[in-house]
Design a protein around this motif. Structure first.
Motif, short mmCIF file in Angstrom:
data_model
loop_
_atom_site.label_atom_id
_atom_site.label_comp_id
_atom_site.label_asym_id
_atom_site.label_seq_id
_atom_site.Cartn_x
_atom_site.Cartn_y
_atom_site.Cartn_z
N MET A 20 -18.47 5.22 -10.24
CA MET A 20 -18.54 4.05 -9.93
C MET A 20 -17.63 3.87 -8.51
SD MET A 20 -16.73 0.54 -11.59
CE MET A 20 -16.83 -0.99 -11.40
N PRO A 21 -18.25 3.35 -7.34
CA PRO A 21 -17.59 3.36 -6.24
C PRO A 21 -16.22 2.38 -6.09
CG PRO A 21 -19.86 2.41 -5.71
CD PRO A 21 -19.71 2.98 -7.15
N LEU A 22 -15.12 2.82 -5.82
CA LEU A 22 -14.17 1.77 -5.71
C LEU A 22 -13.55 1.52 -4.30
CD1 LEU A 22 -12.32 3.19 -9.00
CD2 LEU A 22 -13.46 1.05 -8.71
N THR A 23 -13.93 2.56 -3.53
CA THR A 23 -13.30 2.17 -1.98
C THR A 23 -14.14 1.61 -1.08
OG1 THR A 23 -13.78 4.67 -1.46
CG2 THR A 23 -11.62 4.08 -2.45
N HIS A 24 -15.39 1.30 -1.63
CA HIS A 24 -16.49 0.75 -0.62
C HIS A 24 -16.41 -0.94 -0.60
CE1 HIS A 24 -17.52 4.82 -0.33
NE2 HIS A 24 -17.81 4.90 -1.57
N ALA A 25 -17.02 -1.14 0.31
CA ALA A 25 -16.97 -2.71 0.52
C ALA A 25 -18.00 -3.38 -0.76
CB ALA A 25 -17.61 -3.30 1.75
N GLY A 26 -17.54 -4.34 -1.19
CA GLY A 26 -18.05 -4.75 -2.48
C GLY A 26 -17.73 -4.31 -3.81
N ALA A 27 -16.75 -3.49 -3.79
CA ALA A 27 -15.91 -3.01 -5.07
C ALA A 27 -14.88 -3.88 -5.32
CB ALA A 27 -15.66 -1.48 -4.74
N GLU A 28 -14.55 -4.83 -4.19
CA GLU A 28 -13.38 -5.66 -5.05
C GLU A 28 -13.24 -6.12 -6.48
OE1 GLU A 28 -15.31 -6.18 -2.29
OE2 GLU A 28 -14.06 -5.88 -0.67
N GLY A 29 -14.31 -6.38 -6.69
CA GLY A 29 -14.52 -6.90 -8.24
C GLY A 29 -13.98 -5.89 -9.33
N ALA A 30 -13.89 -4.70 -9.22
CA ALA A 30 -13.40 -3.75 -9.87
C ALA A 30 -11.99 -3.28 -9.93
CB ALA A 30 -14.22 -2.29 -9.84
N TRP A 31 -11.36 -3.89 -8.79
CA TRP A 31 -9.93 -3.53 -8.40
C TRP A 31 -9.04 -4.08 -9.71
CZ3 TRP A 31 -10.07 -4.62 -2.29
CH2 TRP A 31 -10.74 -3.50 -1.67
N PRO A 32 -9.09 -5.18 -9.88
CA PRO A 32 -8.20 -5.54 -10.95
C PRO A 32 -8.30 -4.48 -12.20
CG PRO A 32 -9.44 -7.35 -10.11
CD PRO A 32 -9.94 -6.34 -9.66
N ALA A 33 -9.31 -4.15 -12.79
CA ALA A 33 -9.55 -3.28 -13.80
C ALA A 33 -8.77 -2.10 -13.49
CB ALA A 33 -11.04 -3.31 -14.45
N TYR A 34 -9.06 -1.61 -12.24
CA TYR A 34 -8.65 -0.13 -12.02
C TYR A 34 -7.03 -0.33 -11.97
CZ TYR A 34 -8.16 3.97 -9.21
OH TYR A 34 -7.68 5.40 -8.70
N ASN A 35 -6.58 -1.25 -11.31
CA ASN A 35 -5.13 -1.55 -11.26
C ASN A 35 -4.51 -1.72 -12.62
OD1 ASN A 35 -5.34 -1.78 -8.49
ND2 ASN A 35 -5.05 -4.19 -8.52
N ASP A 36 -5.16 -2.45 -13.66
CA ASP A 36 -4.84 -2.42 -14.99
C ASP A 36 -4.66 -1.16 -15.74
OD1 ASP A 36 -3.88 -4.45 -16.89
OD2 ASP A 36 -5.38 -3.63 -17.98
N LEU A 37 -5.88 -0.31 -15.32
CA LEU A 37 -5.70 1.02 -15.90
C LEU A 37 -4.65 1.84 -15.41
CD1 LEU A 37 -7.63 3.16 -17.48
CD2 LEU A 37 -8.39 3.59 -15.27
N TRP A 38 -4.23 1.78 -14.36
CA TRP A 38 -3.06 2.59 -13.75
C TRP A 38 -1.78 2.00 -14.61
CZ3 TRP A 38 -2.13 7.22 -12.26
CH2 TRP A 38 -3.38 7.97 -11.43
N LEU A 39 -1.73 0.71 -14.55
CA LEU A 39 -0.64 0.34 -15.19
C LEU A 39 -0.36 0.83 -16.76
CD1 LEU A 39 -0.22 -3.26 -14.06
CD2 LEU A 39 1.21 -1.22 -13.24
N ARG A 40 -1.47 0.79 -17.43
CA ARG A 40 -1.58 1.31 -18.75
C ARG A 40 -1.18 2.94 -18.71
NH1 ARG A 40 -3.25 -2.53 -22.22
NH2 ARG A 40 -4.23 -4.26 -21.44
N PHE A 41 -1.72 3.60 -17.78
CA PHE A 41 -1.40 4.91 -17.63
C PHE A 41 0.24 5.29 -17.58
CE2 PHE A 41 -5.45 6.44 -15.67
CZ PHE A 41 -6.24 6.50 -17.15
N ALA A 42 0.69 4.22 -16.68
CA ALA A 42 2.09 4.41 -16.35
C ALA A 42 2.92 3.88 -17.57
CB ALA A 42 2.36 3.52 -15.15
N ALA A 43 2.65 3.09 -18.50
CA ALA A 43 3.22 2.75 -19.52
C ALA A 43 3.21 3.59 -20.63
CB ALA A 43 2.51 1.49 -19.99
N LEU A 44 2.13 4.31 -20.91
CA LEU A 44 2.29 5.76 -21.78
C LEU A 44 3.28 6.39 -21.28
CD1 LEU A 44 -1.72 6.46 -22.07
CD2 LEU A 44 -0.16 5.44 -23.64
N VAL A 45 3.32 6.80 -19.95
CA VAL A 45 4.45 8.01 -19.63
C VAL A 45 6.03 7.07 -19.52
CG1 VAL A 45 5.31 9.19 -17.66
CG2 VAL A 45 2.99 8.90 -17.97
N VAL A 46 6.07 6.01 -19.42
CA VAL A 46 7.23 5.30 -19.68
C VAL A 46 7.71 5.32 -20.96
CG1 VAL A 46 8.45 3.05 -19.48
CG2 VAL A 46 6.97 3.72 -17.62
#
Length: 102
Positions: A20-46
């Motif tokens: 799934m392309p995330l850095t291309h024009a038109g991918a903005e709709g996926a960014w909130p889910a990608y951000n949330d995924l990273w926060l969940r990864f970080a929470a596991l480590v914390v």
């Protein structure tokens, strides 16, 4: 000690994750889910007791809006801002191709 994660490092050379392309024009709709995924990864480590430094293009309001925000007692922000030429030079030094930088 900190666990340090760069949000760009799990993207392939075309800027995609799992095809799934995330850095291309038109991918903005996926960014909130990608951000949330990273926060969940970080929470596991914390939860293991290690603080996390997450490097990425997130703005404070994007973190606050993420469903996983509740997993953290506190979130601190710092802004590293540079012009496009400096950003491109830094990415080239990290081995990024011109197509991936664009």
């Amino acid at each position: 000690a900190f666990a340090v994660f760069d949000m760009d490092e799990i993207l392939d050379d075309s800027g995609a994750l799992l095809g799934m392309p995330l850095t291309h024009a038109g991918a903005e709709g996926a960014w909130p889910a990608y951000n949330d995924l990273w926060l969940r990864f970080a929470a596991l480590v914390v939860r293991s007791g290690l603080p996390v430094l997450l490097l990425g293009p997130l703005l404070p309001h994007e973190v606050e809006a993420a469903p996983a925000r509740h997993l953290f007692a506190a979130v601190r922000f710092a802004l590293l801002d540079g012009d496009d030429g400096e950003r491109a030079a830094r990415l080239r030094r990290r081995g990024w191709t011109p197509g991936r930088i664009a």
